[in-house]
Design a protein around this motif. Structure first.
Motif, PDB file in Angstrom:
ATOM      1  N   UNK A  70       0.856  -1.190   0.000  1.00 21.12           N
ATOM      2  CA  UNK A  70       0.000   0.000   0.000  1.00 21.12           C
ATOM      3  C   UNK A  70       0.892   1.240   0.000  1.00 21.12           C
ATOM      4  N   UNK A  71       0.473   2.256  -0.752  1.00 28.01           N
ATOM      5  CA  UNK A  71       1.148   3.552  -0.753  1.00 28.01           C
ATOM      6  C   UNK A  71       0.177   4.615  -0.254  1.00 28.01           C
ATOM      7  N   UNK A  72       0.668   5.508   0.583  1.00 25.37           N
ATOM      8  CA  UNK A  72      -0.158   6.608   1.083  1.00 25.37           C
ATOM      9  C   UNK A  72       0.390   7.927   0.555  1.00 25.37           C
ATOM     10  N   UNK A  73      -0.439   8.623  -0.226  1.00 25.53           N
ATOM     11  CA  UNK A  73      -0.029   9.892  -0.824  1.00 25.53           C
ATOM     12  C   UNK A  73      -1.078  10.967  -0.657  1.00 25.53           C
ATOM     13  N   UNK A  74      -1.815  10.923   0.459  1.00 20.57           N
ATOM     14  CA  UNK A  74      -2.799  11.970   0.748  1.00 20.57           C
ATOM     15  C   UNK A  74      -2.089  13.279   1.044  1.00 20.57           C
ATOM     16  N   UNK A  75      -2.865  14.331   1.251  1.00 25.82           N
ATOM     17  CA  UNK A  75      -2.263  15.549   1.797  1.00 25.82           C
ATOM     18  C   UNK A  75      -1.692  15.234   3.176  1.00 25.82           C
ATOM     19  N   UNK A  76      -0.749  16.059   3.601  1.00 25.42           N
ATOM     20  CA  UNK A  76       0.078  15.732   4.763  1.00 25.42           C
ATOM     21  C   UNK A  76      -0.727  15.444   6.028  1.00 25.42           C
ATOM     22  N   UNK A  77      -1.790  16.193   6.247  1.00 22.08           N
ATOM     23  CA  UNK A  77      -2.557  16.033   7.474  1.00 22.08           C
ATOM     24  C   UNK A  77      -3.239  14.671   7.559  1.00 22.08           C
ATOM     25  N   UNK A  78      -3.339  13.954   6.440  1.00 22.65           N
ATOM     26  CA  UNK A  78      -3.994  12.660   6.425  1.00 22.65           C
ATOM     27  C   UNK A  78      -3.058  11.468   6.534  1.00 22.65           C
TER      28      UNK A  78
END
Length: 385
Positions: A70-78
């Motif tokens: 899994x990769x997480x590339x949301x905005x920083x707060x997420x």
């Protein structure tokens, strides 16, 4: 190998492309993003296959898909919010920096990782560049002696992105220590191999401030043909907001002094209004026997021996995408998904340590006090409730 992506932003798209290039068996299988319809409509330009499935939440995707990573590339707060959903699955995780934007989230992430020690690659490409690898190799050899002082700088020539794009929202970014210094603090910690114990810092906002109305865009401003920061001048259409409005957010320079467990200290400074050839990013590490310095932008490493006239210069083929670091992170993530290694080159512990240092720097700058680089016991108690 099936990859699920949570938050299909510009940064994670680049890392995903590097990952797919590493191994032809990798594929993007699923995406969680509120803009799924827009992404689906633009899938050819984005390089996505017709069989990619789209979900409204990480929980839905994790329940429905058989994923290898899994990769997480949301905005920083997420970042924290999504990471604590993935960690219990045990799947290899690629997590964008900063890993958290506030102390409560960072404490929660630390607790989740301690309960679920899954393999994680944090997006710290600078530590795995050929430049930093060489610097660490020379430092570890003892050639210049034990490092007793270091000076680091990051003069950012593209700093407008932090005032004219969504990055101007400090609720999303947590400020510019977390946006930029988190990379630099990480490679410094990595080279030194020591634990930071206290920090003091200052921030200032001298340039990117003003009385233009909040939300003003360059295209609507009467000064857009004369302002050197307007999109008409910079030719960067995504930097759409006025840099001199009431709501620009973010400091435009910051500095920190960091004391390490041996008693030595590091000075660090970053700036966001220099332009062109004034940009610089690198450091000097000094021991009794010699000094080693480098700049990522020139890809030159120089060693000065203190007690002879000997000077060594190394010209490094730095590569693209964070000076070749993104490719190295992607390769490591692929190996984790394959199961051929359990060792991350940029661990979540590294990400947590760097974010803690950044948050303490911001706290120091606000309070005007030295801060111990440690978690507050009352915040830990609150996170564990």
């Amino acid at each position: 190998m099936n990859i699920g992506i949570i938050g299909f932003g510009g940064r994670i798209r680049g890392v995903a492309k590097d990952t797919l290039r590493q191994d032809p068996s990798c594929r993007i299988a699923a995406i969680v993003d509120p803009r799924s319809e827009e992404i689906r409509a633009d899938r050819e330009r984005l390089g996505l296959g017709e069989d990619v499935r789209y979900y409204n939440s990480a929980e839905e995707m994790l329940d429905a898909e058989k994923l290898d990573g899994v990769m997480i590339g949301t905005r920083c707060s997420g970042h924290t919010e999504q990471a604590v959903k993935v960690l219990p699955t045990g799947l290899p995780l690629f997590l964008e920096k900063p890993v958290s934007t506030n102390m409560a989230d960072l404490t929660r992430l630390k607790a989740s990782f301690e309960a679920n020690p899954s393999p994680v690659v944090v997006s710290f490409p600078l530590r795995v560049t050929s430049i930093v690898k060489l610097v660490k190799e020379i430092v570890d050899s003892g050639k210049i002696g034990t490092i007793e002082h270091a000076q680091a700088v990051n003069n950012v020539p593209y700093g407008g992105v932090y005032f004219q794009n969504w990055y101007r929202d400090e609720k999303e970014t947590g400020g510019l220590f977390l946006q930029k210094a988190t990379h630099d603090f990480d490679y410094i910690n990595h080279v030194l191999g020591m634990k930071p114990v206290s920090i003091c810092a200052m921030m200032s906002k001298q340039i990117f401030k003003g009385d233009k109305p909040a939300g003003l865009k360059c295209v609507d401003c009467e000064s857009n043909r004369t302002c050197p920061d307007s999109t008409l001048q910079t030719k960067v259409p995504s930097w759409e907001y006025c840099a001199y409005a009431e709501d620009t957010g973010n400091e435009d320079s910051g500095s920190a002094l960091i004391r390490y467990e041996s008693g030595m200290h590091v000075s660090y400074s970053q700036n966001f209004f220099v332009r062109g050839e004034a940009g610089a990013r690198g450091a000097r590490f000094m021991g009794y026997k010699g000094t080693i310095e480098f700049d990522f932008n020139t890809a030159v490493v120089t060693v000065y021996m203190h007690h002879t006239s000997r000077v060594e210069t190394y010209k490094i083929g730095a590569g693209e995408n964070h000076f070749g670091g993104d490719e190295a992170l992607a390769a490591n993530f692929v190996e984790l998904m394959k199961g051929s290694t359990r060792t991350s080159v940029s661990t979540l512990e590294d990400g947590i340590n760097s974010a803690l240092l950044c948050l303490k720097a911001k706290e120091s700058a606000i309070t005007g006090q030295f801060k111990a680089v440690e978690f507050d016991s009352n915040v830990i108690l609150e996170a564990n409730r």
